[in-house]
Design an enzyme around this catalytic site. Structure first.
Site, PDB file in Angstrom:
ATOM      1  N   CYS A   1      -0.953   5.950   0.676  1.00 45.89           N
ATOM      2  CA  CYS A   1      -1.349   5.652   2.053  1.00 45.89           C
ATOM      3  C   CYS A   1      -0.423   4.683   2.797  1.00 45.89           C
ATOM      4  O   CYS A   1       0.041   4.998   3.888  1.00 45.89           O
ATOM      5  CB  CYS A   1      -2.778   5.159   2.096  1.00 45.89           C
ATOM      6  SG  CYS A   1      -3.087   3.608   1.241  1.00 45.89           S
TER       7      CYS A   1
ATOM      8  N   HIS B   1      -1.729   0.343   6.586  1.00 50.02           N
ATOM      9  CA  HIS B   1      -2.516  -0.120   5.445  1.00 50.02           C
ATOM     10  C   HIS B   1      -2.838  -1.603   5.598  1.00 50.02           C
ATOM     11  O   HIS B   1      -3.969  -2.034   5.364  1.00 50.02           O
ATOM     12  CB  HIS B   1      -1.758   0.120   4.139  1.00 50.02           C
ATOM     13  CG  HIS B   1      -2.534  -0.293   2.927  1.00 50.02           C
ATOM     14  ND1 HIS B   1      -3.517   0.485   2.370  1.00 50.02           N
ATOM     15  CD2 HIS B   1      -2.482  -1.422   2.176  1.00 50.02           C
ATOM     16  CE1 HIS B   1      -4.037  -0.138   1.326  1.00 50.02           C
ATOM     17  NE2 HIS B   1      -3.427  -1.294   1.179  1.00 50.02           N
TER      18      HIS B   1
END
Length: 464
Positions: free
Chosen positions: A72, A126
């Site tokens: 991610c 993130h």
């Protein structure tokens, strides 16, 4: 007569000058964590996602979109800068754009510099502190990211850091983070409705990321007794051992064995939970899209939805991402451009670094030199695209996707390969027959190896 003509010309000129220039289109930018391209509009019929299906029916659907790195933090930083991952850049979940690409003008920063109101809600980068200069405002729900609702699970998570991998709680949609993110997005749309600036509203939904927590009513949509393990639930001996991992992300959770395959009942529970989470997040996205329509903003707003990477649900006996099988690389990508899209599908191979230049072109902005992607606006306009490849990487593995061929090399710092795999999706869509070491494919491997190095980026082996 001449004076009257001059006055008329001047009046027309002054009138034209006084008219405000047409506002650039808004962008609703929807990110969904760990979403596989497994909804009905991708040909599946076992996950209920009516709102995404409806959006797809108004959009251009990319059947062959691929993230550039299947984790991610790195995927998001790469996408938002339009920059390729390298051996030393965009590596893992904790990647920050400000550290790995400090000189790159990110997509939200470019838009902000050109008059857009930029808002980040939920998980876009993130790190919540990354690329702060790009946003007029950033918001994230308060509380633990594990987001348990049942007291015993909250207690367990507080004591151990991780709790159970699934939770079915009889609560309302707004109990979990994604319901709150949808509510915040709706509030922002209402505020932005009468603004005199175009907006870039980014909504980062958390599910179906682990743990698979969703209100009970979404679990009730599925009958677990009818859930089956994937057809690719095996690890052929011809596949390099480097291609597999122990899915440590999942093993952190309570009741998941620390080694070996998962018990079948747990595997089916996880698949059930994943489906429930997709239906839950689908409902939240639907609320936002309904409000966009109610506010009469639809015709002025580009809507793009993407998952940050794929996810393994027992494919190759793997769970989570962190590999270069197609199940971790292929992603959902749909874009709705008012007046141009109406449910078309494209087989054009698209990389996530292509999203930045495409959105910039759609709103009429120059693309920074640091952007390495290629705009897919010609595809939106119904034209063919000559580019038929993509490059993705994770760890030492680098994959060239070229037509039906998926070729991966594991390379050292000097770029020399120490393992290979090659799959032909025309005959082996489940990636079970590694062709790389077969004598008949020696020349093909040689050609793909050269092409991989030509296309993995000029800075791929360059140290920071």
């Amino acid at each position: 007569m001449k004076n009257l003509l001059l006055i008329a010309v001047l009046s027309i000129g002054l009138f034209a000058f006084a008219q405000p220039s047409k506002k650039r289109p808004n962008i609703l930018f929807i990110a969904v964590d760990d979403l596989r391209p497994e909804m009905n509009f991708y040909g599946a019929n076992h996950i209920q996602s009516p709102n995404l299906d409806k959006l797809a029916g108004e959009s251009l659907v990319f059947n062959r979109a691929y993230c550039n790195v299947p984790v991610c933090g790195a995927s998001r930083a790469s996408l938002l800068t339009g920059s390729r991952p390298t051996r030393y850049r965009f590596l893992d979940a904790r990647t920050e754009k400000d550290i790995d690409a400090p000189d790159a003008v990110s997509l939200p920063l470019l838009l902000k510099q050109n008059g857009y109101t930029t808002i980040s809600n939920g998980k876009i980068y993130h790190s919540g502190k990354d690329d702060m200069a790009a946003w007029d405002s950033k918001w994230f729900p308060k509380g633990s990211v594990r987001d348990y609702q049942l007291p015993e699970h909250v207690k367990q998570s507080m004591e151990a850091g991780y709790g159970v991998p699934t939770e079915m709680a009889d609560v309302g949609d707004d109990a979990y983070f994604d319901g709150k993110i949808a509510e915040k997005g709706i509030e922002d749309l209402q505020k932005l409705k009468n603004g005199n600036q175009p907006f870039f509203l980014a909504l980062g939904f958390m599910k179906p990321h682990l743990p698979f927590n969703a209100p009970k009513k979404y679990w009730d949509l599925y009958d677990r007794s009818k859930i089956e393990l994937p057809k690719s639930y095996m690890q052929p001996k011809s596949t390099p051992k480097e291609a597999f991992h122990k899915f440590g992300e999942l093993r952190k959770y309570h009741n998941v064995p620390k080694n070996g395959d998962l018990p079948e009942d747990l595997a089916k529970e996880l698949i059930h939970g994943y489906y429930a989470c997709v239906s839950y997040v689908d409902a939240q996205i639907g609320l936002v899209l309904d409000e966009l329509k109610r506010l009469e903003l639809e015709d002025d707003t580009i809507v793009i939805l993407w998952g940050d990477h794929g996810w393994n649900l027992g494919d190759h006996k793997l769970w989570c991402k962190h590999v270069t099988f197609e199940t971790a690389l292929r992603t959902p990508l749909i874009i709705k451009v008012p007046g141009k899209t109406s449910g078309q599908h494209t087989e054009a191979i698209t990389e996530y670094i292509d999203i930045y230049p495409s959105l910039a072109e759609l709103v009429g902005l120059n693309i920074p030199a640091t952007v390495e992607g290629q705009s897919f606006v010609p595809v939106i306009n119904g034209q063919s695209q000559q580019k038929d490849w993509a490059v993705s990487k994770f760890g030492d593995a680098v994959t060239l996707i070229k037509g039906d061929l998926f070729y991966t090399e594991w390379v050292k710092d000097d770029g020399i390969a120490y393992a290979r795999m090659l799959f032909d999706h025309k005959t082996d869509p489940l990636e079970l027959d590694n062709l790389a070491e077969k004598p008949a494919y020696k020349n093909t491997v040689k050609e793909l190896a050269a092409e991989l190095r030509a296309k993995w980026g000029k800075d791929f082996l360059k140290k920071k």
